[in-house]
Design a protein around this motif. Structure first.
Motif, PDB file in Angstrom:
ATOM      1  N   ASP A   1       8.014 -14.710 -30.169  1.00 29.83           N
ATOM      2  CA  ASP A   1       8.234 -15.260 -28.827  1.00 29.83           C
ATOM      3  C   ASP A   1       9.317 -16.334 -28.854  1.00 29.83           C
ATOM      4  O   ASP A   1      10.191 -16.371 -27.983  1.00 29.83           O
ATOM      5  N   VAL A   2       9.248 -17.205 -29.843  1.00 28.18           N
ATOM      6  CA  VAL A   2      10.225 -18.291 -29.964  1.00 28.18           C
ATOM      7  C   VAL A   2      11.623 -17.728 -30.200  1.00 28.18           C
ATOM      8  O   VAL A   2      12.591 -18.141 -29.556  1.00 28.18           O
ATOM      9  N   ARG A   3      11.720 -16.776 -31.100  1.00 32.54           N
ATOM     10  CA  ARG A   3      13.036 -16.192 -31.393  1.00 32.54           C
ATOM     11  C   ARG A   3      13.597 -15.471 -30.181  1.00 32.54           C
ATOM     12  O   ARG A   3      14.791 -15.600 -29.870  1.00 32.54           O
ATOM     13  N   ARG A   4      12.747 -14.716 -29.475  1.00 35.55           N
ATOM     14  CA  ARG A   4      13.203 -14.032 -28.261  1.00 35.55           C
ATOM     15  C   ARG A   4      13.664 -15.049 -27.211  1.00 35.55           C
ATOM     16  O   ARG A   4      14.677 -14.830 -26.537  1.00 35.55           O
ATOM     17  N   PHE A   5      12.923 -16.136 -27.059  1.00 34.41           N
ATOM     18  CA  PHE A   5      13.280 -17.168 -26.080  1.00 34.41           C
ATOM     19  C   PHE A   5      14.684 -17.712 -26.347  1.00 34.41           C
ATOM     20  O   PHE A   5      15.512 -17.784 -25.434  1.00 34.41           O
ATOM     21  N   PHE A   6      14.965 -18.090 -27.588  1.00 30.96           N
ATOM     22  CA  PHE A   6      16.283 -18.665 -27.879  1.00 30.96           C
ATOM     23  C   PHE A   6      17.391 -17.621 -27.779  1.00 30.96           C
ATOM     24  O   PHE A   6      18.478 -17.926 -27.276  1.00 30.96           O
ATOM     25  N   CYS A   7      17.124 -16.404 -28.221  1.00 32.19           N
ATOM     26  CA  CYS A   7      18.136 -15.341 -28.097  1.00 32.19           C
ATOM     27  C   CYS A   7      18.426 -15.032 -26.629  1.00 32.19           C
ATOM     28  O   CYS A   7      19.585 -14.864 -26.245  1.00 32.19           O
ATOM     29  N   GLU A   8      17.371 -14.955 -25.814  1.00 35.22           N
ATOM     30  CA  GLU A   8      17.552 -14.675 -24.386  1.00 35.22           C
ATOM     31  C   GLU A   8      18.271 -15.835 -23.694  1.00 35.22           C
ATOM     32  O   GLU A   8      19.129 -15.619 -22.834  1.00 35.22           O
ATOM     33  N   THR A   9      17.947 -17.042 -24.052  1.00 38.68           N
ATOM     34  CA  THR A   9      18.639 -18.201 -23.484  1.00 38.68           C
ATOM     35  C   THR A   9      20.118 -18.146 -23.837  1.00 38.68           C
ATOM     36  O   THR A   9      20.981 -18.383 -22.981  1.00 38.68           O
ATOM     37  N   PHE A  10      20.429 -17.814 -25.086  1.00 41.37           N
ATOM     38  CA  PHE A  10      21.827 -17.708 -25.528  1.00 41.37           C
ATOM     39  C   PHE A  10      22.545 -16.612 -24.736  1.00 41.37           C
ATOM     40  O   PHE A  10      23.662 -16.808 -24.257  1.00 41.37           O
ATOM     41  N   ARG A  11      21.868 -15.465 -24.552  1.00 38.76           N
ATOM     42  CA  ARG A  11      22.472 -14.356 -23.810  1.00 38.76           C
ATOM     43  C   ARG A  11      22.744 -14.775 -22.367  1.00 38.76           C
ATOM     44  O   ARG A  11      23.837 -14.537 -21.837  1.00 38.76           O
ATOM     45  N   LYS A  12      21.741 -15.400 -21.729  1.00 35.81           N
ATOM     46  CA  LYS A  12      21.893 -15.819 -20.337  1.00 35.81           C
ATOM     47  C   LYS A  12      22.992 -16.868 -20.192  1.00 35.81           C
ATOM     48  O   LYS A  12      23.760 -16.824 -19.227  1.00 35.81           O
ATOM     49  N   GLN A  13      23.084 -17.763 -21.145  1.00 38.09           N
ATOM     50  CA  GLN A  13      24.121 -18.799 -21.096  1.00 38.09           C
ATOM     51  C   GLN A  13      25.504 -18.160 -21.177  1.00 38.09           C
ATOM     52  O   GLN A  13      26.400 -18.493 -20.404  1.00 38.09           O
ATOM     53  N   ARG A  14      25.675 -17.214 -22.082  1.00 33.32           N
ATOM     54  CA  ARG A  14      26.975 -16.544 -22.231  1.00 33.32           C
ATOM     55  C   ARG A  14      27.325 -15.693 -21.020  1.00 33.32           C
ATOM     56  O   ARG A  14      28.501 -15.523 -20.703  1.00 33.32           O
ATOM     57  N   ALA A  15      26.291 -15.166 -20.334  1.00 36.81           N
ATOM     58  CA  ALA A  15      26.518 -14.329 -19.152  1.00 36.81           C
ATOM     59  C   ALA A  15      26.574 -15.150 -17.861  1.00 36.81           C
ATOM     60  O   ALA A  15      26.702 -14.584 -16.775  1.00 36.81           O
ATOM     61  N   ASN A  16      26.501 -16.465 -17.996  1.00 44.08           N
ATOM     62  CA  ASN A  16      26.502 -17.364 -16.829  1.00 44.08           C
ATOM     63  C   ASN A  16      25.385 -17.053 -15.852  1.00 44.08           C
ATOM     64  O   ASN A  16      25.571 -17.139 -14.639  1.00 44.08           O
ATOM     65  N   GLU A  17      24.221 -16.688 -16.377  1.00 49.65           N
ATOM     66  CA  GLU A  17      23.063 -16.415 -15.531  1.00 49.65           C
ATOM     67  C   GLU A  17      22.275 -17.701 -15.306  1.00 49.65           C
ATOM     68  O   GLU A  17      22.406 -18.669 -16.055  1.00 49.65           O
ATOM     69  N   ILE A  18      21.452 -17.686 -14.284  1.00 52.01           N
ATOM     70  CA  ILE A  18      20.624 -18.846 -13.960  1.00 52.01           C
ATOM     71  C   ILE A  18      19.573 -19.024 -15.049  1.00 52.01           C
ATOM     72  O   ILE A  18      18.940 -18.063 -15.496  1.00 52.01           O
ATOM     73  N   LEU A  19      19.406 -20.274 -15.473  1.00 53.13           N
ATOM     74  CA  LEU A  19      18.438 -20.615 -16.522  1.00 53.13           C
ATOM     75  C   LEU A  19      17.252 -21.356 -15.917  1.00 53.13           C
ATOM     76  O   LEU A  19      17.411 -22.103 -14.956  1.00 53.13           O
ATOM     77  N   THR A  20      16.088 -21.167 -16.518  1.00 55.19           N
ATOM     78  CA  THR A  20      14.933 -21.973 -16.148  1.00 55.19           C
ATOM     79  C   THR A  20      15.185 -23.392 -16.664  1.00 55.19           C
ATOM     80  O   THR A  20      16.064 -23.604 -17.521  1.00 55.19           O
TER      81      THR A  20
END
Length: 140
Positions: free
Chosen positions: A8-27
């Motif tokens: 879960d932790v690894r997925r969270f950081f990977c997804e956050t990195f992906r969203k940041q690079r895609a300029n998506e809205i973050l929680t």
């Protein structure tokens, strides 16, 4: 209390990195994580491929630093500071960051104190000693 698994932790950081690079809205939590990810560009490769991240062995024997543990500690310390828990951590952090001239370096020093507190707690079979943790930070 939320107790995420290692995956879960690894997925969270990977997804956050992906969203940041895609300029998506973050929680809000992802936004805090993003700030620490940005300060650790050396972790970009580890955060790019979720499946590789899930399979990677970061045991002590492997000799590799665990970027997910490191980022998780940054996130935990940021949360502790934001709610001043244990009491006094915000002031201890502020003083340390001022002395070091770097909030990031202050976090790294606090990580060592946090690790020491957890290790002592586990070794002695006692609850974590917040007062000793704060004192460790103040001594730095």
């Amino acid at each position: 209390m939320f107790t995420p698994s290692q995956h879960d932790v690894r997925r969270f950081f990977c997804e956050t990195f992906r969203k940041q690079r895609a300029n998506e809205i973050l929680t809000p939590l992802e936004a805090i994580a993003r700030d620490w990810i940005i300060q650790h560009p050396e972790y970009a490769d580890a955060l790019t491929d979720v499946e590789a991240a899930l399979a990677q062995d970061y045991s002590v024997e492997s000799g590799q630093a665990n970027p997910f543990l490191h980022l998780s500690m940054h996130l935990s310390i940021a949360e502790q500071i934001s709610i001043d828990q244990p009491p006094g951590i915000r002031a201890a952090y502020t003083g340390l960051a001022h002395r070091l001239g770097s909030e990031h370096e202050a976090h790294h020093h606090i990580m060592e104190c946090l690790g020491e507190m957890i290790w002592t707690s586990q070794r002695n079979g006692l609850p974590p000693d917040g007062a000793a943790y704060i004192e460790c930070i103040r001594r730095r």
